[in-house]
Design an enzyme around this catalytic site. Sequence first.
Site, PDB file in Angstrom:
ATOM      1  N   ARG A   1       0.991  -1.230  -0.170  1.00  0.00           N
ATOM      2  CA  ARG A   1       0.046  -0.194  -0.020  1.00  0.00           C
ATOM      3  C   ARG A   1       0.878   1.409   0.033  1.00  0.00           C
ATOM      4  O   ARG A   1       2.000   1.137   0.199  1.00  0.00           O
ATOM      5  CB  ARG A   1      -0.822   0.017   1.164  1.00  0.00           C
ATOM      6  CG  ARG A   1      -1.880  -1.241   1.327  1.00  0.00           C
ATOM      7  CD  ARG A   1      -2.559  -1.244   2.788  1.00  0.00           C
ATOM      8  NE  ARG A   1      -3.538  -2.210   2.890  1.00  0.00           N
ATOM      9  CZ  ARG A   1      -3.115  -3.476   3.544  1.00  0.00           C
ATOM     10  NH1 ARG A   1      -1.959  -3.789   4.062  1.00  0.00           N
ATOM     11  NH2 ARG A   1      -4.035  -4.372   3.532  1.00  0.00           N
TER      12      ARG A   1
ATOM     13  N   LYS B   1      -2.192  -3.207   7.991  1.00  0.00           N
ATOM     14  CA  LYS B   1      -3.351  -2.689   8.697  1.00  0.00           C
ATOM     15  C   LYS B   1      -3.523  -3.499   9.919  1.00  0.00           C
ATOM     16  O   LYS B   1      -3.015  -4.687   9.728  1.00  0.00           O
ATOM     17  CB  LYS B   1      -4.586  -2.886   7.650  1.00  0.00           C
ATOM     18  CG  LYS B   1      -4.557  -1.794   6.607  1.00  0.00           C
ATOM     19  CD  LYS B   1      -6.145  -1.893   6.040  1.00  0.00           C
ATOM     20  CE  LYS B   1      -6.178  -0.682   4.912  1.00  0.00           C
ATOM     21  NZ  LYS B   1      -7.538  -0.912   4.164  1.00  0.00           N
TER      22      LYS B   1
ATOM     23  N   HIS C   1      -2.706   2.109  -5.912  1.00  0.00           N
ATOM     24  CA  HIS C   1      -3.746   1.185  -5.767  1.00  0.00           C
ATOM     25  C   HIS C   1      -3.787   0.101  -6.945  1.00  0.00           C
ATOM     26  O   HIS C   1      -3.890  -0.998  -7.134  1.00  0.00           O
ATOM     27  CB  HIS C   1      -5.060   1.150  -4.997  1.00  0.00           C
ATOM     28  CG  HIS C   1      -5.208   0.543  -3.784  1.00  0.00           C
ATOM     29  ND1 HIS C   1      -4.472   0.362  -2.726  1.00  0.00           N
ATOM     30  CD2 HIS C   1      -6.109  -0.322  -3.920  1.00  0.00           C
ATOM     31  CE1 HIS C   1      -4.962  -0.393  -1.908  1.00  0.00           C
ATOM     32  NE2 HIS C   1      -6.142  -1.061  -2.626  1.00  0.00           N
TER      33      HIS C   1
ATOM     34  N   ARG D   1      -1.031  -2.010  -6.978  1.00  0.00           N
ATOM     35  CA  ARG D   1      -1.410  -3.135  -6.061  1.00  0.00           C
ATOM     36  C   ARG D   1      -2.247  -4.390  -6.665  1.00  0.00           C
ATOM     37  O   ARG D   1      -2.087  -5.437  -6.515  1.00  0.00           O
ATOM     38  CB  ARG D   1      -1.942  -2.610  -5.022  1.00  0.00           C
ATOM     39  CG  ARG D   1      -2.316  -3.500  -3.711  1.00  0.00           C
ATOM     40  CD  ARG D   1      -2.549  -2.723  -2.477  1.00  0.00           C
ATOM     41  NE  ARG D   1      -3.377  -3.637  -1.459  1.00  0.00           N
ATOM     42  CZ  ARG D   1      -2.919  -4.548  -0.475  1.00  0.00           C
ATOM     43  NH1 ARG D   1      -1.577  -4.391  -0.679  1.00  0.00           N
ATOM     44  NH2 ARG D   1      -3.652  -5.227   0.269  1.00  0.00           N
TER      45      ARG D   1
ATOM     46  N   HIS E   1      -4.028  -9.315   3.436  1.00  0.00           N
ATOM     47  CA  HIS E   1      -5.494  -9.401   3.604  1.00  0.00           C
ATOM     48  C   HIS E   1      -5.924 -10.068   4.854  1.00  0.00           C
ATOM     49  O   HIS E   1      -5.429 -11.105   4.941  1.00  0.00           O
ATOM     50  CB  HIS E   1      -6.298  -9.652   2.380  1.00  0.00           C
ATOM     51  CG  HIS E   1      -6.168  -8.875   1.179  1.00  0.00           C
ATOM     52  ND1 HIS E   1      -6.461  -8.975   0.149  1.00  0.00           N
ATOM     53  CD2 HIS E   1      -6.137  -7.406   1.143  1.00  0.00           C
ATOM     54  CE1 HIS E   1      -6.388  -8.013  -0.776  1.00  0.00           C
ATOM     55  NE2 HIS E   1      -6.063  -7.092  -0.005  1.00  0.00           N
TER      56      HIS E   1
ATOM     57  N   TYR F   1      -9.979 -10.447  -6.611  1.00  0.00           N
ATOM     58  CA  TYR F   1      -9.043 -10.500  -7.886  1.00  0.00           C
ATOM     59  C   TYR F   1      -9.126 -12.073  -8.870  1.00  0.00           C
ATOM     60  O   TYR F   1      -8.503 -11.857  -9.816  1.00  0.00           O
ATOM     61  CB  TYR F   1      -7.644 -10.576  -7.571  1.00  0.00           C
ATOM     62  CG  TYR F   1      -7.336  -9.090  -6.865  1.00  0.00           C
ATOM     63  CD1 TYR F   1      -7.126  -7.937  -7.412  1.00  0.00           C
ATOM     64  CD2 TYR F   1      -7.111  -9.177  -5.184  1.00  0.00           C
ATOM     65  CE1 TYR F   1      -6.732  -6.820  -6.779  1.00  0.00           C
ATOM     66  CE2 TYR F   1      -6.797  -8.189  -4.787  1.00  0.00           C
ATOM     67  CZ  TYR F   1      -6.627  -6.861  -5.406  1.00  0.00           C
ATOM     68  OH  TYR F   1      -6.281  -5.655  -4.697  1.00  0.00           O
TER      69      TYR F   1
END
Length: 267
Positions: A106, A130, A205, A208, A231, A240
Amino acid sequence: MITRYHLFLARFRDKRGRPLKKSTQAYHLIAVRSLLRYLAVQRDMKVLSPDKIELPKQAGRSVKFLSTDEVERLMSSPKICGSREELVRGLRDRAILEVLFSTGVRVSELIAMNRDNVDMVRKEFTVMGKGGKPRVVFLSDIAAGWLSRYLKARTDGSIAMFIRLDPASRLLDKKKNLRITSRTVERIVRGYAQKAGLRTTATPHTLRHSFATDLLREGADVRAVQEMLGHASIGTTQVYTHVTDRHLRDVHKSLHARRRKDHRPGL
């Protein structure tokens, strides 16, 4: 009260008359769910069951990604020549593009990189994702090569991996305040995308997304891609998997239709 709030979100319009996106409405309702769950579990209060709050239905999420040709055009856009300042800028920008595509990090993870974080021998480094979850990401040989060229061209003492090069930054403390901002990275990617004549408005992004779709195209397991992207849920990564659709035609042709090839109508 919950019903009225649900209607309020659905009917809300900002000063320009724009409604809230379904995803934004859902975020607000998820917050209410979390509050009710906290009151019930932590405070032993009798409240409405969080499961009774329905979230607005959302259309399937789609992602924008670059083709192999577009990636190569984007990577080749930075100018690696000119004065020393232009050379360093070109090397920095090329390294940024290569690292974004090579690792899928990110933009917040990219700008937090420090020089001593990267193992240039093993071609890997750790990022804090995150929720404060660390993960190891890997550099391709090409990305590591451009990153090494960029670092060798630097003469400053900043610990940051990617630094600002605008004239005003020269007046700042060279060890603390030179770190590039996420907005600058976004401008860099968008600018080179326009220079390369890409059909889509590229962002960090987008690279990404392109990283993830490239892995899946080459046969990577979705669980492995989930780990590399950081994730928390496999459901987030599964957005995806649409890229594997191109393989369905080949599977159908080679397996299903193969046994009937001798029954094609004559010309």
